[in-house]
Scaffold this motif. Structure first.
Motif, short mmCIF file in Angstrom:
data_model
loop_
_atom_site.label_atom_id
_atom_site.label_comp_id
_atom_site.label_asym_id
_atom_site.label_seq_id
_atom_site.Cartn_x
_atom_site.Cartn_y
_atom_site.Cartn_z
N LYS A 1 0.66 -1.13 0.05
CA LYS A 1 0.23 -0.08 0.09
C LYS A 1 0.85 0.80 0.14
CE LYS A 1 -4.10 -1.78 2.76
NZ LYS A 1 -4.96 -1.66 3.97
N SER A 2 0.77 2.27 -0.86
CA SER A 2 1.49 3.31 -0.51
C SER A 2 0.11 4.40 0.07
CB SER A 2 0.66 4.22 -1.39
OG SER A 2 -0.36 4.66 -2.14
N GLU A 3 0.99 6.02 0.94
CA GLU A 3 0.93 6.09 2.66
C GLU A 3 -0.48 6.39 2.14
OE1 GLU A 3 3.89 8.63 3.94
OE2 GLU A 3 2.87 10.49 3.14
N ASP A 4 -0.98 7.20 0.46
CA ASP A 4 -2.01 7.84 0.62
C ASP A 4 -3.19 6.67 0.13
OD1 ASP A 4 -0.65 10.39 -0.30
OD2 ASP A 4 -1.10 10.15 -2.33
N VAL A 5 -2.81 5.76 0.23
CA VAL A 5 -3.92 4.34 -0.13
C VAL A 5 -4.59 4.29 1.35
CG1 VAL A 5 -4.41 1.92 -0.31
CG2 VAL A 5 -3.41 3.46 -1.76
N ARG A 6 -3.40 3.74 2.17
CA ARG A 6 -3.49 3.91 3.60
C ARG A 6 -4.11 4.88 4.36
NH1 ARG A 6 -0.12 -0.38 5.88
NH2 ARG A 6 1.59 -0.99 4.87
N ARG A 7 -3.36 6.35 3.99
CA ARG A 7 -4.59 7.09 4.56
C ARG A 7 -6.16 7.17 4.30
NH1 ARG A 7 -2.34 12.66 2.36
NH2 ARG A 7 -4.35 13.92 3.78
N LEU A 8 -6.19 6.61 3.08
CA LEU A 8 -7.73 6.93 2.68
C LEU A 8 -8.38 5.19 3.30
CD1 LEU A 8 -10.61 7.00 0.57
CD2 LEU A 8 -9.13 5.76 -1.30
N CYS A 9 -7.70 4.35 3.50
CA CYS A 9 -8.27 3.31 4.14
C CYS A 9 -8.21 3.75 5.64
CB CYS A 9 -7.08 2.05 4.07
SG CYS A 9 -7.25 1.26 2.37
N LEU A 10 -7.74 4.33 5.96
CA LEU A 10 -8.28 5.08 7.57
C LEU A 10 -9.24 6.03 7.70
CD1 LEU A 10 -5.89 4.54 9.87
CD2 LEU A 10 -5.19 7.13 9.67
N ALA A 11 -9.45 6.22 7.10
CA ALA A 11 -10.32 7.05 6.48
C ALA A 11 -11.90 6.81 6.80
CB ALA A 11 -10.11 8.59 5.77
N VAL A 12 -11.99 5.54 5.27
CA VAL A 12 -13.08 4.80 5.25
C VAL A 12 -13.55 2.94 5.85
CG1 VAL A 12 -13.47 6.03 3.52
CG2 VAL A 12 -12.32 3.77 3.06
N GLY A 13 -11.58 3.54 6.30
CA GLY A 13 -12.69 1.72 7.32
C GLY A 13 -12.81 1.16 7.97
N ARG A 14 -13.12 0.48 8.57
CA ARG A 14 -13.75 0.16 9.74
C ARG A 14 -12.51 -0.13 10.67
NH1 ARG A 14 -16.41 -5.98 10.57
NH2 ARG A 14 -17.49 -5.45 8.98
N THR A 15 -12.85 1.02 11.54
CA THR A 15 -12.45 1.48 13.37
C THR A 15 -12.40 0.31 13.78
OG1 THR A 15 -13.42 3.88 13.17
CG2 THR A 15 -11.93 2.83 15.03
N GLY A 16 -10.96 -0.01 14.12
CA GLY A 16 -9.86 -1.28 15.34
C GLY A 16 -10.36 -2.62 14.19
N ASP A 17 -10.25 -2.35 12.98
CA ASP A 17 -10.58 -3.54 11.27
C ASP A 17 -8.35 -3.67 12.29
OD1 ASP A 17 -11.15 -5.69 9.69
OD2 ASP A 17 -9.73 -4.58 8.81
N PRO A 18 -8.24 -5.13 11.91
CA PRO A 18 -6.30 -5.63 12.62
C PRO A 18 -6.41 -4.50 10.60
CG PRO A 18 -8.02 -7.47 12.37
CD PRO A 18 -8.61 -6.55 12.03
N ASN A 19 -7.24 -5.07 9.81
CA ASN A 19 -6.31 -4.21 8.57
C ASN A 19 -6.33 -2.64 8.61
OD1 ASN A 19 -5.33 -6.12 7.02
ND2 ASN A 19 -7.46 -6.47 6.10
N TRP A 20 -7.28 -2.24 9.41
CA TRP A 20 -7.58 -0.82 10.01
C TRP A 20 -6.08 0.05 10.55
CZ3 TRP A 20 -8.20 2.79 13.74
CH2 TRP A 20 -8.76 3.53 13.72
#
Length: 336
Positions: A1-20
């Motif tokens: 994952k690029s940094e921008d993709v990680r930021r996007l996942c952090l913004a829209v992903g499920r809070t507390g999920d392992p990937n998050w």
């Protein structure tokens, strides 16, 4: 994952999920962008991850530490723990500013030593090429908070006086003198009176006197009793004008009249009588009318002194009531 993709996942992903969580920790530890790290701290705040927030108080980026400080402090009741108060010495200006704002919201007398330390903060957004040209935003924020903390102890009042005298930020100095007047009680007023009336830099003396304008007419009788005609004729023009206003607003009718009679006979400072009349007019119309008789009948300045307005462009109409310096100072208060 690029940094921008990680930021996007952090913004829209499920809070507390392992990937998050993986993305959160990666951004906190691996990003070289301070704002991205701060973004990750805000995400930890939204997820209520206190362990991450506490760890972020030591983050390498100041903006991330500031976000962690705001998040943790916002959850706590006053007084705040020492670990947060000690951040007044953090090298990051954003951290110290965040702490000042936090202490303004979390009022407790235990915070006063920290606020005094922040009031000494020398971070400046201005230049120092000329005296009093600095701008100390952190110190200003600390003083704004101090004014919400109620009465000052004598020790804290002395601290604020010392900070004001040494400050290169004239706005900060004015706010410190205001705090001494509003929160310092009789002791704070005495400090201001001594600063205003004893030899020293004229700007500091003027600003110290101006502190009293924030508390009119609630000036301590012990201070008002010292404002005599002799004092008003011996002080620099700016201080004499301000203390004429203080006397007119807070002095008894007999004391005000005695000073007015003596000033009216002084060709260099007769203009000060106008200030006494104006302030007396706001309290007692009859007394003001009596004082007006001490000046030349029909003088154009009496219109203002008795509650009216003037539209003069300069202090020239006052020229027969005193020296240019004192007329200039009086005219400053006559302007609309």
């Amino acid at each position: 994952k690029s940094e921008d993709v990680r930021r996007l996942c952090l913004a829209v992903g499920r809070t507390g999920d392992p990937n998050w969580l993986e993305d959160l920790h990666w951004l906190l530890a691996g990003s070289g962008d301070p704002e991205v790290a701060a973004e990750a701290v805000r995400a930890a705040d939204r997820a209520d991850l206190m362990g991450v927030l506490n760890q972020s108080l030591g983050h390498k980026f100041a903006v991330a530490r500031a976000e962690a400080l705001r998040a943790i402090g916002g959850r706590l009741q006053a007084p705040l723990p020492a670990v947060l108060l000690h951040m007044a010495s953090d090298k990051g200006k954003s951290v110290r500013m965040a702490l000042a704002a936090l202490l303004e919201a979390k009022i407790d007398v235990a915070h006063m030593p920290t606020l005094i330390d922040l009031a000494r903060d020398k971070y400046s957004t201005g230049t120092h090429y000329d005296n009093d040209n600095a701008e100390f935003p952190i110190a200003r924020a600390a003083v704004a908070a101090i004014t919400k903390y109620g009465s000052l102890t004598k020790a804290h009042a002395e601290d604020l006086k010392a900070i004001a005298i040494s400050a290169d930020d004239r706005t900060l100095r004015a706010e410190l003198f205001k705090a001494l007047a509003t929160n310092g009680g009789e002791f704070g007023q005495k400090l201001l009176f001594d600063l205003a009336t004893k030899p020293g830099r004229h700007l500091i003396r003027r600003q110290a006197a101006n502190g009293f304008l924030h508390i009119l007419p609630a000036v301590a009788p012990e201070i008002t009793a010292q404002i005599t005609a002799d004092l008003l004729t011996s002080q620099i023009d700016s201080v004499a004008a301000v203390f004429s206003i203080v006397l007119g607003a807070a002095g008894t009718a007999d004391i005000v009249r005695a000073a007015a009679v003596q000033l009216a006979a002084d060709s260099k400072r007769r203009a000060l009588v106008l200030l006494l009349i104006r302030l007396s007019h706001e309290r007692d119309l009859e007394s003001a009318s009596e004082l007006a008789q001490l000046l030349p009948a029909g003088h154009p300045a009496l219109k203002w002194a008795l509650g009216g307005k003037v539209d003069w462009k300069s202090d020239q109409p006052l020229s027969d009531l005193g020296d240019h310096g004192i007329c200039r100072e009086v005219f400053q208060f006559m302007k609309p």
